[in-house]
Design an enzyme around this catalytic site. Structure first.
Site, PDB file in Angstrom:
ATOM      1  N   GLY A 123       0.833  -1.193   0.000  1.00 39.25           N
ATOM      2  CA  GLY A 123       0.000   0.000   0.000  1.00 39.25           C
ATOM      3  C   GLY A 123       0.867   1.243   0.000  1.00 39.25           C
ATOM      4  O   GLY A 123       2.085   1.160   0.161  1.00 39.25           O
ATOM      5  N   LYS A 124       0.260   2.400  -0.187  1.00 38.42           N
ATOM      6  CA  LYS A 124       0.986   3.668  -0.145  1.00 38.42           C
ATOM      7  C   LYS A 124      -0.022   4.791   0.029  1.00 38.42           C
ATOM      8  O   LYS A 124      -1.184   4.670  -0.388  1.00 38.42           O
ATOM      9  CB  LYS A 124       1.778   3.893  -1.433  1.00 38.42           C
TER      10      LYS A 124
END
Length: 445
Positions: A123-124
């Protein structure tokens, strides 16, 4: 699977997302052959699913500046894939942040996390906000506002954010404090925390330390004696600082750092506690310049508006930001006799530069393998939080050393081509295979 067909489809669906499309194309070109050897991947639509994030959150972040004026930024969280563990990836605060950059980072993070062997998905997140030039109170108010929207979508077994560009221990602390207040729990929901409230030893240094451990393994694998070699690095933040310290410890001489204003060349080496302290002072000043280094160490030279890749050195490690090393830089390094390039920033080389290194059989390793030490230490922080334990520097460093060795071995296994090791191909295939097999086992969901 045919890479060009997939790319044509993605370009139509996601026009203008150049960073994301660049990252996807690199991986697809590497895995196309092995993918076609696994009919179960095609049957389960793995490629079509793996190139799209599970979900994306976009939200406004209102905050009040010190003049009493309301400011509004855009916040994001990309939850890309959780086939092998909860979403895991940093939060970036920088004016350049947009959905394309965060999708590229989340996509890369998925495979990087798979390489670590730890149970972490990809994720980011981030916002188009810059902490530079802001007061302490403004940064705190922004972080708290950001978390009031993000908190309901994260958790220790759901999504565990961390720091990135523009987000250090201070920002993580402010966000964690607001999360703790809203969720009414003190859990390992963020990593990169201060040691006093659940952080891990060596977390600030871990990306740089891990990168040098990876280079050490590359040298051993390929019969290169790294002691006494000269190294050019870019950047001057935590990553460059960690690289400079560990490289010096192993007998490698770091001779450059860089910033938006240009680069510094220090023929004596950036290799003493005073010089490491200077790097931290430059970062903490908030001025985003490296020219002040030569005021403290006059034997060094400052080259305004230039990149460090023009210097004649043995090794190069880009440590600043994406696409900072282009084809012309790659040709210059090759011409000057550089034998090893380790991409320490996320996608620090353009596609053309990466292809040039591989085509010329240079030792070149991609960021998803080289800089995995940071997220590995975050994973170790998650483990310590879950077990309610605190490990020593030596224990964390031992784990970090072992993880980077394991990542290197995976790259060699999948990237060996005769006498040459294609680390890009090896890292991409190793990470992809783990995620793809997990997705097949869990069904279409």
């Amino acid at each position: 699977m045919k890479t060009q067909e997939i790319m044509t489809m993605l370009e139509a669906k996601h026009p203008g997302e150049s960073e994301f499309l660049q990252a996807v194309k690199e991986v697809l070109l590497s895995v196309e052959e092995v993918y076609n050897q696994h009919p179960e991947f095609e049957k389960n639509g793995i490629i079509e699913r793996i190139v799209e994030p599970d979900r994306v959150f976009t939200f406004r972040v209102p905050w009040v500046d010190d003049q009493g004026k309301v400011q509004v930024n855009i916040g994001y969280r990309v939850q890309f894939n959780n086939a092998i563990g909860p979403y895991k990836g940093g939060i970036r605060f920088h004016p350049s942040v947009n959905l394309s950059i965060l999708k590229f980072l989340g996509f890369e993070q998925m495979f990087k996390n798979a390489l670590t062997t730890l149970p972490m998905g990809g994720g980011k997140g981030g916002a188009d906000f810059s902490p530079k030039g802001k007061s302490e109170a403004e940064i705190m108010r922004f972080c708290q506002s950001f978390m009031t929207e993000l908190w309901r979508n994260i958790g220790p077994d759901t999504d565990i954010p961390a720091g990135d560009i523009g987000v250090g221990g201070r920002e993580v602390g402010y966000m964690f404090g607001m999360y703790k207040k809203l969720a009414r729990e003190h859990t390992g929901t963020l990593t990169g925390k201060g040691f006093e409230f659940g952080g891990s030893r060596l977390r600030p240094e871990s990306t740089g330390f891990g990168a040098v451990y990876f280079v050490q393994n590359m040298c051993k694998q390929n019969g290169v004696d790294y002691k006494g070699k000269t190294l050019a690095i870019s950047g001057f933040g935590n990553v460059a600082w960690g690289v400079a310290q560990k490289a010096t410890e192993l007998g490698i001489k770091v001779v450059t750092i860089s910033g938006p204003d240009g680069y510094v060349y220090d023929p004596d080496g950036i290799n003493t506690p005073e010089k490491f302290r200077c790097m931290l002072d430059l970062r903490d000043s908030g001025n985003d310049v490296v020219s002040d280094y030569v005021k403290r160490f006059p034997n060094a030279q400052f080259f305004p508006g230039k990149k460090p890749w023009e210097q004649k050195v043995d090794f190069a490690m880009p440590c600043a930001t994406q696409n900072e090393m282009n084809l012309e830089d790659a040709k210059t390094l090759h011409k000057n006799g550089v034998t090893l390039v380790a991409e320490t920033s996320n996608m620090g080389c353009t596609a053309e530069a990466s292809e040039y290194y591989v085509a010329n059989k240079m030792l070149f390793a991609p960021g998803k393998a080289v800089n995995a030490g940071g997220v590995s230490c975050s994973g170790l922080e998650m483990t310590q939080n879950a077990m309610h334990l605190v490990w020593t520097n030596e224990e964390v460093d031992k784990w970090l050393h072992q993880i980077m060795q394991d990542i290197h071995e995976q790259c060699v296994t999948y990237g060996k081509d005769g006498n040459y090791i294609d680390y890009v191909k090896g890292a991409n295939i190793a990470g992809f295979m783990k995620v793809a097999k997990a997705m097949v086992a869990q069904g279409v969901c």
